[in-house]
Enzyme design. Sequence first.
Site, PDB file in Angstrom:
ATOM      1  N   ASP A   1     -41.712  48.797   5.674  1.00  0.00           N
ATOM      2  CA  ASP A   1     -43.116  48.416   5.785  1.00  0.00           C
ATOM      3  C   ASP A   1     -43.767  48.940   7.063  1.00  0.00           C
ATOM      4  OD1 ASP A   1     -43.312  46.999   3.483  1.00  0.00           O
ATOM      5  OD2 ASP A   1     -42.867  45.054   4.410  1.00  0.00           O
TER       6      ASP A   1
ATOM      7  N   TYR B   1     -29.819  45.386   9.182  1.00  0.00           N
ATOM      8  CA  TYR B   1     -31.077  45.221   9.915  1.00  0.00           C
ATOM      9  C   TYR B   1     -30.820  44.359  11.141  1.00  0.00           C
ATOM     10  CZ  TYR B   1     -34.065  46.931   6.081  1.00  0.00           C
ATOM     11  OH  TYR B   1     -34.694  47.709   5.137  1.00  0.00           O
TER      12      TYR B   1
END
Lengths: 252, 252
Positions: free
Chosen positions: B52, B111
């Site tokens: 994103d 992540y």
Amino acid sequence: MRNLLFKIAFVGSSFHGWQQQDNAVTVQGELRKAWTILTGENPNIIGCSRTDAGVHANEYFFSVRTESTIPVKNFPAALSSAKLPGEISVISCEEVDIDFNARFDCLKKEYVYIFENTEIPSPFNYKRALNYKYKMDVALMNEGAKHFIGEHDFSAFCASGAEVLSKVRTIYDAAVERKGDSIIFRVCGNGFLYNMVRIMAGTLLYVNNGKINVDDIPDIILSKNRSWAGITAPPDGLYLNRVYFSGEDNED
Amino acid sequence: MRNLLFKIAFVGSSFHGWQQQDNAVTVQGELRKAWTILTGENPNIIGCSRTDAGVHANEYFFSVRTESTIPVKNFPAALSSAKLPGEISVISCEEVDIDFNARFDCLKKEYVYIFENTEIPSPFNYKRALNYKYKMDVALMNEGAKHFIGEHDFSAFCASGAEVLSKVRTIYDAAVERKGDSIIFRVCGNGFLYNMVRIMAGTLLYVNNGKINVDDIPDIILSKNRSWAGITAPPDGLYLNRVYFSGEDNED
């Protein structure tokens, strides 16, 4: 009327330098806008240094005389929330003597210049360090830095066109060290001429790559000739790191 | 025709996400422009993840089929010099099987979400970490993270509107640790739903501030109800950190 001294830090690559300009985003300009939002005043914000576009500050001070009654302990958060960009942090605030001036009462400053010594530049260091992918001889560069120490006429390390009466400055300490992939040139002095640290950093690069002999630095200083020194390193790697005033609070 | 796999890193705050868009600067869009400058081709650049806007990558892979004859060892520097923004670094390149696909051959990803746990945000962490000035209970947050491990339907940790057939994902590991002023949430899984890591990070924040009881996380997962989980933490602190493929080169 109080005279307040603020400590801030900022990411220089987001601004066209410290000094307010009509059509450019500057640190002083953003601070003044925030100040006006917060207090309604349009004050004279006196910075400790006129940092150039792209130059960063881990520590920077400005003084402001104000009629505002906001308590000093609340001022940093209040100013931050007055639409100040996130690339400027207000660290602290204290009341100082009414005659204190962040520019003229500054006794010494420490700058660091950071080289990123990696083959592949990290995107996170983009505009925050100068990537140099070849071997760096830290011991040799450190030897070069030591030649800057002392009281000298630094005309050879001053961008042409700079208008100052005297180009004599005292360098108290200068050194080069490695920390991981970073090569850090640290220099502390009572004042710095226009582009002086960047020309010193460029000269140390030339010492590293053999374009300047380390033992020639004293002669370069004596020459007072800008063309004898190395290139002006870009602002990316330059940080105002510490600022020292005459007051007890701040002196080391 | 060769199929090439590139490793890159990028500063997400400089881009409107990975995926090419007509009127926004994106990582894929910038890579495609650079590729065309370098080779004249307008290729299909297949990314390992659709990150994103604002999300960073310490490690990101894309694959491209090309007729270019540039040697793989020269490709990273060549692509970097084709007007690629400094906020994207091309780290390495290797030739892979013609059927390899950076998206579908991705086995697992790690992540990290970084909280900056300081009273005053550093300007240098602006948009690169989420500042949180109150106390953080790392042991408690770590306990919460452990509840994510395993194969679960993560509907409660998926932004509404996401269209995927199955919301079952396997989390191999999850942990929270402190490094200096940074609190780092690290999570590794075979795949992640839309906003999943950011909702996990927001849920751990709620665990920290007492809005969610740490032992309720298994029930939150079972509820499959987005409203039971915590807020969606902003993209600022999120980094794609490691990507694992089936090839030997890349597997841990």
